[in-house]
Design an enzyme around this catalytic site. Sequence first.
Site, PDB file in Angstrom:
ATOM      1  N   VAL A   1       0.865  -1.179   0.000  1.00 48.86           N
ATOM      2  CA  VAL A   1       0.000   0.000   0.000  1.00 48.86           C
ATOM      3  C   VAL A   1       0.900   1.227   0.000  1.00 48.86           C
ATOM      4  CG1 VAL A   1      -1.833   1.247   1.202  1.00 48.86           C
ATOM      5  CG2 VAL A   1      -1.739  -1.254   1.330  1.00 48.86           C
ATOM      6  N   CYS A   2       0.613   2.159  -0.887  1.00 46.07           N
ATOM      7  CA  CYS A   2       1.340   3.428  -0.937  1.00 46.07           C
ATOM      8  C   CYS A   2       2.848   3.175  -1.078  1.00 46.07           C
ATOM      9  CB  CYS A   2       1.000   4.250   0.302  1.00 46.07           C
ATOM     10  SG  CYS A   2       1.410   5.992   0.212  1.00 46.07           S
ATOM     11  N   THR A   3       3.661   3.802  -0.230  1.00 46.08           N
ATOM     12  CA  THR A   3       5.120   3.674  -0.352  1.00 46.08           C
ATOM     13  C   THR A   3       5.640   2.342   0.172  1.00 46.08           C
ATOM     14  OG1 THR A   3       5.372   4.906   1.721  1.00 46.08           O
ATOM     15  CG2 THR A   3       5.562   6.150  -0.338  1.00 46.08           C
ATOM     16  N   GLY A   4       4.756   1.449   0.565  1.00 40.84           N
ATOM     17  CA  GLY A   4       5.198   0.084   0.870  1.00 40.84           C
ATOM     18  C   GLY A   4       5.861  -0.551  -0.332  1.00 40.84           C
TER      19      GLY A   4
ATOM     20  N   THR B   1       2.672   3.350  -6.902  1.00 43.62           N
ATOM     21  CA  THR B   1       2.720   3.806  -5.520  1.00 43.62           C
ATOM     22  C   THR B   1       1.988   5.137  -5.493  1.00 43.62           C
ATOM     23  OG1 THR B   1       4.157   4.248  -3.612  1.00 43.62           O
ATOM     24  CG2 THR B   1       4.961   4.963  -5.773  1.00 43.62           C
TER      25      THR B   1
END
Length: 326
Positions: free
Chosen positions: A106-109, A126
Amino acid sequence: MRPRSVVIVLYDDVQSLDVTGPLEVFAGADAATERPGAYRITTAGPGGRPVRTCSGLRLLPDADIDHVGPAHTLLVPGGPGTAAPDPELVRRIGELAAEADRVVSVCTGAFLLAEAGLLAGRRATTHWAHCGALARRFPDIQVDAEPIYVRDGNIATSAGVTAGIDLALALVEEDLGRDVALLIARHLVMFLRRPGGQAQLSAQLAAQLAERPQLREVQHWIDEHPEGDLSINSLARRVTLSPRHFTRAFAAEVGVTPGRYVDGVRLETARRRLEDTDEGIEQIARSCGYGTAEAMRRAFVRVLGVPPMEYRRQFRPHPNPTSGGY
């Protein structure tokens, strides 16, 4: 039905909504089904110690990430803590990913997956604000800044925050069927479900406002009159510029060409009317400047990957008035 194990990785400076949003979706499956136990959710972090999220909220993991067992779904949330990750955490993510049926960020994961070498040669996304950095740091990844989530093989990456909920709903639909995912979406007051190819940003948010007042007025005119004559010649006349000068000035100050801005506004207006009204496809196509339903269909398929009727079906689940929640 055997429960599917979901391991959610925790670390300091994680984004709390990246954790709790997808977690609520998977946890909601129990309430939405007649057979609880669809998912077994475990949060895991270094040493099993409490972590502080980037908003200051403290989370206590269920387990030490070094001792957690193999997962059906490994979920890696984003947050400022991905900027300089612990190498041991990255190593452990790689080990867990090798045993997982599917891996989700999720996102910057996505940066943690990239550090672990899991995205090499793959397509990924991202948060729109970090797509450039991901592409620069990891040139072997095909970074796509447009979609809210991307699936490449058994790895799925999503855009910022709420896009993780969209992706989790898509995974629940894949596992347990549309009806279960729909019940969860209703409870969370979410749409089921935004197509993965849907753009992260609206046309207005993706573009910047022009510096010159007359060009800003043209932007507002386009936003308010998608059905109008929005040809280059017509728009240029509104600001008494030549078509060539207008096109150059608009692109320089807004960041996209006039044609692309118009396309984005028309698509977004059509999307909203499909979501919020009962207007027919032909009527929406005319009122949004497409002229014909076929022209609008081609625009939807090209950008969103689904035709207008399918988009409306996904975005306008009809709630059960007798339902008290799930």
